[in-house]
Motif scaffolding. Sequence first.
Motif, PDB file in Angstrom:
ATOM      1  N   ARG A   2      -1.657 -31.257  11.191  1.00  0.00           N
ATOM      2  CA  ARG A   2      -0.955 -31.710  10.081  1.00  0.00           C
ATOM      3  C   ARG A   2      -0.333 -30.567   9.462  1.00  0.00           C
ATOM      4  O   ARG A   2      -1.043 -29.544   8.860  1.00  0.00           O
ATOM      5  CB  ARG A   2      -1.884 -32.592   9.280  1.00  0.00           C
ATOM      6  N   LEU A   3       1.138 -30.699   9.153  1.00  0.00           N
ATOM      7  CA  LEU A   3       1.737 -29.550   8.473  1.00  0.00           C
ATOM      8  C   LEU A   3       2.219 -30.172   7.111  1.00  0.00           C
ATOM      9  O   LEU A   3       2.668 -31.363   7.113  1.00  0.00           O
ATOM     10  CB  LEU A   3       2.998 -29.133   9.338  1.00  0.00           C
ATOM     11  N   GLY A   4       2.392 -29.216   6.134  1.00  0.00           N
ATOM     12  CA  GLY A   4       3.021 -29.272   4.893  1.00  0.00           C
ATOM     13  C   GLY A   4       4.131 -28.329   4.633  1.00  0.00           C
ATOM     14  O   GLY A   4       4.020 -27.118   4.901  1.00  0.00           O
ATOM     15  N   VAL A  17       4.860 -33.909   4.273  1.00  0.00           N
ATOM     16  CA  VAL A  17       3.538 -33.754   5.160  1.00  0.00           C
ATOM     17  C   VAL A  17       3.909 -34.509   6.348  1.00  0.00           C
ATOM     18  O   VAL A  17       4.242 -35.862   6.387  1.00  0.00           O
ATOM     19  CB  VAL A  17       2.459 -34.182   4.504  1.00  0.00           C
ATOM     20  N   ASP A  19       2.711 -34.965  10.921  1.00  0.00           N
ATOM     21  CA  ASP A  19       1.781 -34.839  12.037  1.00  0.00           C
ATOM     22  C   ASP A  19       2.521 -34.429  13.072  1.00  0.00           C
ATOM     23  O   ASP A  19       3.554 -35.098  13.724  1.00  0.00           O
ATOM     24  CB  ASP A  19       0.933 -36.228  12.244  1.00  0.00           C
ATOM     25  N   ALA A  67      -1.108 -31.400  -0.850  1.00  0.00           N
ATOM     26  CA  ALA A  67      -1.131 -30.804   0.460  1.00  0.00           C
ATOM     27  C   ALA A  67      -2.893 -30.858   1.164  1.00  0.00           C
ATOM     28  O   ALA A  67      -2.935 -31.243   2.241  1.00  0.00           O
ATOM     29  CB  ALA A  67      -0.579 -29.595   0.761  1.00  0.00           C
ATOM     30  N   LYS A  70      -4.519 -34.314   1.225  1.00  0.00           N
ATOM     31  CA  LYS A  70      -3.866 -34.941   2.636  1.00  0.00           C
ATOM     32  C   LYS A  70      -4.294 -34.395   3.926  1.00  0.00           C
ATOM     33  O   LYS A  70      -3.859 -34.682   4.748  1.00  0.00           O
ATOM     34  CB  LYS A  70      -2.114 -35.139   2.520  1.00  0.00           C
ATOM     35  N   VAL A  72      -3.704 -31.153   5.062  1.00  0.00           N
ATOM     36  CA  VAL A  72      -2.789 -30.089   5.560  1.00  0.00           C
ATOM     37  C   VAL A  72      -3.596 -29.123   6.303  1.00  0.00           C
ATOM     38  O   VAL A  72      -4.232 -28.513   5.401  1.00  0.00           O
ATOM     39  CB  VAL A  72      -1.469 -29.936   4.426  1.00  0.00           C
ATOM     40  N   PHE A  75       0.532 -24.799   5.607  1.00  0.00           N
ATOM     41  CA  PHE A  75       1.178 -25.040   4.418  1.00  0.00           C
ATOM     42  C   PHE A  75       2.260 -23.942   4.518  1.00  0.00           C
ATOM     43  O   PHE A  75       1.929 -22.840   4.517  1.00  0.00           O
ATOM     44  CB  PHE A  75       0.408 -25.097   3.321  1.00  0.00           C
TER      45      PHE A  75
END
Length: 308
Positions: A2-4, A17, A19, A67, A70, A72, A75
Amino acid sequence: MRLGVLDIGSNTVHLLVVDAHRGAKPLPAFSHKLELRLAEHLEDGGRLSERGTQRLGGFVEESRQVAEDKGVEDFMAFATSAVREAPNGEDVLATIKERTGVSVQVLTGEDEARLTFLAVRRWFGWSSGRLLVFDIGGGSLEIAGGIDEEPDVAVSLPLGAGRLTRDRLSGDPPSAEEVRDLRRHVRTEVARAVGDVIRYGAPDRAVATSKTFRQLARIAGAADSGAGPYARRSLERSALPELADRLARMPAAERARLPGVSEGRAPQLAAGAIVADAVMDLFELTELDVCPWALREGVILRRLDVMP
């Protein structure tokens, strides 16, 4: 994973955000944004005001917390023209890092054009051949063209819809003289770039990204957001001259009632239409396909490409 990605633009500060993993399409999981309009927080000399710095820092801190909430794992934060061109931009980002712990990367205009081009190439694929890509932001117009994932040419011009509105359109609606002067200025700047771009060859597909192009296409009859990202959307050259003229004669409140136009973006849409009209005319394009991916997705894709 998971990236932010936090995009600090001239109009909006947007946390996306997703996936994603290398080789797969990034799937949006959460969106959090604020129409901060940094360009309206510029003082004499183009410096970001203390109030603007505080509001930006507050939202960066809020986004970092969101983030984390969630889940993340990675980031990233980047800034475009409003921060890039501010004389105190580096000081502002240093203050934000000290306050939030977030390091913000400042992209050059060429970086913006190249990363947007990458996103468009991945969206449309190799079968699109040579691409020509346009993105009208708040502070700048990016143009890129090429046959590969890395464009042959990437250009950034100071023709963002917000910048032009702030600097050249004082009335609501603007006067006919202001509109004429803006049109002349935009066409002069775009014409200077045409030769450098087209010398690499005519495009097989011309593409537009950004909120400005999407709004113009929606007004001209393209499918609304409810149709989903895979619905084909385009903007035809034949619709733009009349549309640009009509938008310039409307006050912002009337533009905001048009389909797909937000209240926050309405004031700068007339300038954006003038830029879009100039681009399509001077590059001799009859149609632009509208791509739902743009700079943020390009940043995400590039990050995934370099991850171990």
